[in-house]
Design an enzyme around this catalytic site. Structure first.
Site, PDB file in Angstrom:
ATOM      1  CD  GLU A  55      -3.097  -0.735  -0.078  1.00 26.59           C
ATOM      2  OE1 GLU A  55      -3.490   0.547  -0.391  1.00 26.59           O
ATOM      3  OE2 GLU A  55      -3.558  -1.619  -0.853  1.00 26.59           O
ATOM      4  CB  CYS A 103     -13.689   3.836 -13.646  1.00 28.51           C
ATOM      5  SG  CYS A 103     -14.362   5.334 -13.292  1.00 28.51           S
ATOM      6  CB  CYS A 159     -17.960   3.986 -20.495  1.00 28.77           C
ATOM      7  SG  CYS A 159     -17.139   5.458 -19.795  1.00 28.77           S
ATOM      8  CB  CYS A 161     -18.564   0.311 -16.961  1.00 31.02           C
ATOM      9  SG  CYS A 161     -18.897   1.023 -15.198  1.00 31.02           S
ATOM     10  CB  CYS A 183     -22.225   5.740 -14.505  1.00 28.83           C
ATOM     11  SG  CYS A 183     -20.761   6.830 -14.541  1.00 28.83           S
TER      12      CYS A 183
END
Length: 352
Positions: A40, A195, A202, A205, A211
């Site tokens: 991370e 995204c 898209c 998606c 959205c």
């Protein structure tokens, strides 16, 4: 936002993750707190494919939190060299030392203690606890901000306090009751691969039906960018002083500022300072220097123009000892053992 929309958002993301997410990342097997934490921190400001070889090398050399805590700062920086944003490495090292001092050599598994460690904060703490322990915490990195801004049609730059507060509320509302580790990985993967900032997919998606940005034709406009201004320009001279034994003179950077505490090339403001440095530290004819091509390096907050000057066959001054913590002669053959800033390493590689 209705509970139905929140539940559907998470369930659709998890279904997408099951067949299209990333399941073979090195820190997922095994997904221990130390390995998740290391990944991370490396993934802040850096893409997955860039991080993977650095993670594997770092974890191989320092496989546990106590090993990291016991390592020298030079060793940590050398393993990090090339990833940039070196404050992350220094914070990682200090956090490990705090964990040894106060938490029995383990990362704490409560949110407040974890988020208080250097370099972690709210989002990273949530990511660690969700992935390593399955705890119910939201994350809000750049990928997640982009997904939520588009999905909900959130206006304003996400770095603004009021917008970020709104996004945190939404992120927490979307959390599922189960599979927290998978959901956390899913939303990060989704922002990184579907995204995306430019040319998002898209048509593929799974969230396109709800959205707002897609429905209103605003995908390219959201999230809104930070109001821009030209980057300041700075200039510096770097001195490449090579002796006849195949060594180069390195200087320790100041404890604060860019590349803080790292080994680099001696740096001066102008040719007068360069002449004084050479006269003080080596036996060389200053006017025998070879000007090298200018280097431009862009930081997040300014643009640095580096003018390198090189000398061959200089003689070492006796005052530079092996234990000098400000200056050192480093063999070209062992430059990999020193954490050098990326443009400096690239410049020296051209000589080696």
């Amino acid at each position: 936002m209705s509970a139905d929309i929140g539940d559907r958002f998470a369930s659709e993301l998890l279904a997408w993750f099951d067949h299209s997410g990333r399941h073979d990342l090195p820190w997922q097997h095994p997904r221990t707190p130390y390995r998740v934490w290391l990944s991370e921190i490396m993934l802040q400001q850096t893409q997955v494919q860039t991080v993977i070889p650095y993670f594997e090398r770092f974890e191989r050399e320092l496989p546990t939190l106590p090993a990291l805590a016991a390592a020298s700062s030079d060793r940590v920086i050398a393993l990090w060299a090339g990833l940039g944003y070196y404050a992350r490495a220094r914070n990682l090292h200090r956090a490990a030392q705090i964990c040894v001092e106060k938490h029995g050599g383990e990362l704490p598994d409560d949110f407040e203690s974890l988020a208080a460690l250097p370099g972690i904060g709210r989002s990273t703490a949530g990511a660690i606890l969700a992935q390593a322990h399955g705890q119910c915490h939201a994350i809000l990195d750049g990928n997640v901000k982009r997904v939520l801004c588009r999905y909900h049609g959130i206006d304003g730059w996400p770095g603004t306090g009021s917008v970020e507060k709104q996004l945190w509320t939404i992120a927490e509302q979307h959390l599922p009751q189960t599979r927290l580790a998978d959901y956390t990985q899913a939303i990060m993967d989704f922002g990184a691969t579907v995204c995306t900032r430019s040319s998002p997919s898209c048509v593929l998606c799974p969230l396109q039906g709800e959205c707002v940005a897609l429905r209103e034709g605003r995908v390219d406009q959201l999230p809104q960018s930070k109001p821009g201004k030209p980057l300041p320009e700075r200039r510096t001279l770097m001195l490449v002083l090579r002796d006849g034994a195949g060594r180069v003179l390195l200087a320790r950077r100041p404890a604060t500022g860019v590349w803080s505490g790292m080994w680099s090339l001696p740096e001066v403001a102008d040719h007068d300072e360069a002449r004084a440095f050479v006269a003080t530290h080596v036996a060389a004819d200053f006017d025998a220097n070879e000007p090298l091509p200018l280097i431009e390096h862009v930081f997040s907050h300014y643009r640095l123009h580096i003018e390198p000057l090189a000398w061959n066959g200089v003689r070492s001054a006796t005052r530079i000892g092996d234990n000098d913590d400000r200056l050192r002669w480093q063999p070209f053959a062992t430059l990999a053992e020193v954490g050098l800033p990326a443009p400096v390493r690239k410049l020296l590689d051209s000589f080696a």
